[in-house]
Design a protein around this motif. Structure first.
Motif, mmCIF file in Angstrom:
data_model
loop_
_atom_site.group_PDB
_atom_site.id
_atom_site.type_symbol
_atom_site.label_atom_id
_atom_site.label_comp_id
_atom_site.label_asym_id
_atom_site.label_seq_id
_atom_site.Cartn_x
_atom_site.Cartn_y
_atom_site.Cartn_z
ATOM 1 N N ASN A 77 -1.240 -13.214 -43.364
ATOM 2 C CA ASN A 77 -1.401 -13.457 -44.791
ATOM 3 C C ASN A 77 -0.018 -13.786 -45.343
ATOM 4 O O ASN A 77 0.768 -12.898 -45.667
ATOM 5 C CB ASN A 77 -1.987 -12.228 -45.479
ATOM 6 C CG ASN A 77 -2.220 -12.437 -46.954
ATOM 7 O OD1 ASN A 77 -1.554 -13.238 -47.600
ATOM 8 N ND2 ASN A 77 -3.149 -11.684 -47.505
ATOM 9 N N GLN A 99 0.955 -15.059 -48.141
ATOM 10 C CA GLN A 99 1.208 -14.647 -49.516
ATOM 11 C C GLN A 99 1.682 -13.197 -49.574
ATOM 12 O O GLN A 99 2.614 -12.867 -50.298
ATOM 13 C CB GLN A 99 -0.044 -14.823 -50.365
ATOM 14 C CG GLN A 99 0.192 -14.542 -51.834
ATOM 15 C CD GLN A 99 -1.004 -14.921 -52.692
ATOM 16 O OE1 GLN A 99 -2.010 -15.419 -52.207
ATOM 17 N NE2 GLN A 99 -0.890 -14.694 -53.979
ATOM 18 N N GLU A 100 1.091 -12.353 -48.765
ATOM 19 C CA GLU A 100 1.483 -10.943 -48.700
ATOM 20 C C GLU A 100 2.920 -10.802 -48.208
ATOM 21 O O GLU A 100 3.701 -10.011 -48.734
ATOM 22 C CB GLU A 100 0.521 -10.203 -47.770
ATOM 23 C CG GLU A 100 0.811 -8.752 -47.564
ATOM 24 C CD GLU A 100 -0.155 -8.143 -46.555
ATOM 25 O OE1 GLU A 100 0.295 -7.785 -45.453
ATOM 26 O OE2 GLU A 100 -1.354 -8.057 -46.877
ATOM 27 N N ILE A 133 5.368 -13.123 -48.309
ATOM 28 C CA ILE A 133 6.307 -13.665 -49.297
ATOM 29 C C ILE A 133 6.491 -12.692 -50.448
ATOM 30 O O ILE A 133 7.620 -12.428 -50.879
ATOM 31 C CB ILE A 133 5.822 -15.037 -49.807
ATOM 32 C CG1 ILE A 133 5.873 -16.063 -48.679
ATOM 33 C CG2 ILE A 133 6.662 -15.496 -51.001
ATOM 34 C CD1 ILE A 133 5.202 -17.376 -49.012
ATOM 35 N N LYS A 134 5.401 -12.139 -50.940
ATOM 36 C CA LYS A 134 5.470 -11.187 -52.051
ATOM 37 C C LYS A 134 6.329 -9.978 -51.662
ATOM 38 O O LYS A 134 7.200 -9.544 -52.421
ATOM 39 C CB LYS A 134 4.075 -10.729 -52.442
ATOM 40 C CG LYS A 134 4.062 -9.765 -53.605
ATOM 41 C CD LYS A 134 2.641 -9.348 -53.943
ATOM 42 C CE LYS A 134 2.639 -8.321 -55.058
ATOM 43 N NZ LYS A 134 1.304 -7.828 -55.349
ATOM 44 N N TYR A 193 8.164 -17.404 -56.482
ATOM 45 C CA TYR A 193 7.516 -18.268 -55.500
ATOM 46 C C TYR A 193 6.226 -18.808 -56.085
ATOM 47 O O TYR A 193 5.654 -18.246 -57.014
ATOM 48 C CB TYR A 193 7.244 -17.516 -54.191
ATOM 49 C CG TYR A 193 6.244 -16.387 -54.321
ATOM 50 C CD1 TYR A 193 4.907 -16.599 -54.029
ATOM 51 C CD2 TYR A 193 6.633 -15.115 -54.723
ATOM 52 C CE1 TYR A 193 3.982 -15.564 -54.145
ATOM 53 C CE2 TYR A 193 5.727 -14.084 -54.842
ATOM 54 C CZ TYR A 193 4.402 -14.319 -54.549
ATOM 55 O OH TYR A 193 3.493 -13.301 -54.664
ATOM 56 N N GLU A 194 5.800 -19.923 -55.551
ATOM 57 C CA GLU A 194 4.548 -20.533 -55.953
ATOM 58 C C GLU A 194 3.868 -21.059 -54.697
ATOM 59 O O GLU A 194 4.498 -21.742 -53.888
ATOM 60 C CB GLU A 194 4.810 -21.691 -56.921
ATOM 61 C CG GLU A 194 3.561 -22.353 -57.414
ATOM 62 C CD GLU A 194 3.861 -23.458 -58.411
ATOM 63 O OE1 GLU A 194 3.066 -24.409 -58.457
ATOM 64 O OE2 GLU A 194 4.875 -23.367 -59.126
ATOM 65 N N ILE A 195 2.628 -20.725 -54.543
ATOM 66 C CA ILE A 195 1.868 -21.185 -53.383
ATOM 67 C C ILE A 195 0.794 -22.134 -53.878
ATOM 68 O O ILE A 195 -0.032 -21.766 -54.706
ATOM 69 C CB ILE A 195 1.241 -20.005 -52.618
ATOM 70 C CG1 ILE A 195 2.340 -19.097 -52.080
ATOM 71 C CG2 ILE A 195 0.363 -20.523 -51.488
ATOM 72 C CD1 ILE A 195 1.847 -17.854 -51.408
ATOM 73 N N ARG A 208 -2.507 -24.055 -53.489
ATOM 74 C CA ARG A 208 -3.741 -23.904 -52.722
ATOM 75 C C ARG A 208 -4.318 -25.275 -52.395
ATOM 76 O O ARG A 208 -4.296 -26.183 -53.230
ATOM 77 C CB ARG A 208 -4.755 -23.089 -53.499
ATOM 78 C CG ARG A 208 -4.328 -21.644 -53.629
ATOM 79 C CD ARG A 208 -5.221 -20.885 -54.598
ATOM 80 N NE ARG A 208 -4.944 -19.460 -54.589
ATOM 81 C CZ ARG A 208 -3.912 -18.880 -55.130
ATOM 82 N NH1 ARG A 208 -3.001 -19.608 -55.707
ATOM 83 N NH2 ARG A 208 -3.741 -17.582 -55.088
ATOM 84 N N ILE A 264 -6.066 -18.013 -49.586
ATOM 85 C CA ILE A 264 -5.231 -18.961 -48.854
ATOM 86 C C ILE A 264 -5.630 -18.846 -47.391
ATOM 87 O O ILE A 264 -5.705 -17.740 -46.851
ATOM 88 C CB ILE A 264 -3.745 -18.620 -49.036
ATOM 89 C CG1 ILE A 264 -3.375 -18.787 -50.510
ATOM 90 C CG2 ILE A 264 -2.881 -19.494 -48.156
ATOM 91 C CD1 ILE A 264 -2.009 -18.301 -50.845
#
Length: 70
Positions: free
Chosen positions: A7, A9-10, A12-13, A32-34, A36, A44
């Motif tokens: 994951n 996003q997890e 990066i966060k 940050y910006e992901i 989609r 994601i």
């Protein structure tokens, strides 16, 4: 190298949260910006790779960015 669903996003966060105190001390902001692929889902798609190594790469990038920020 362990290949598993990751994951991103997890990761990066978590990395951003880890370095927020150092960034604040230097008066910079980490964000940050992901983007989609599918705007209709909040999920994601999983990335396959070694979670530990991906995290280490991101940590090194942010650490070096902060190190060389005035």
């Amino acid at each position: 190298m362990a290949k598993e669903p990751v994951n991103i996003q997890e990761i990066i966060k978590g990395v951003c949260e880890t370095f927020n105190p150092q960034a604040n001390a230097k008066k910079v902001q980490i964000s940050y910006e992901i983007e989609r692929v599918d705007e209709h889902t909040k999920e994601i798609p999983p990335l396959f790779g070694d979670k530990r190594r991906i995290k280490q790469v991101l940590m090194n990038l942010i650490k070096n960015a902060l190190k060389f920020t005035m």
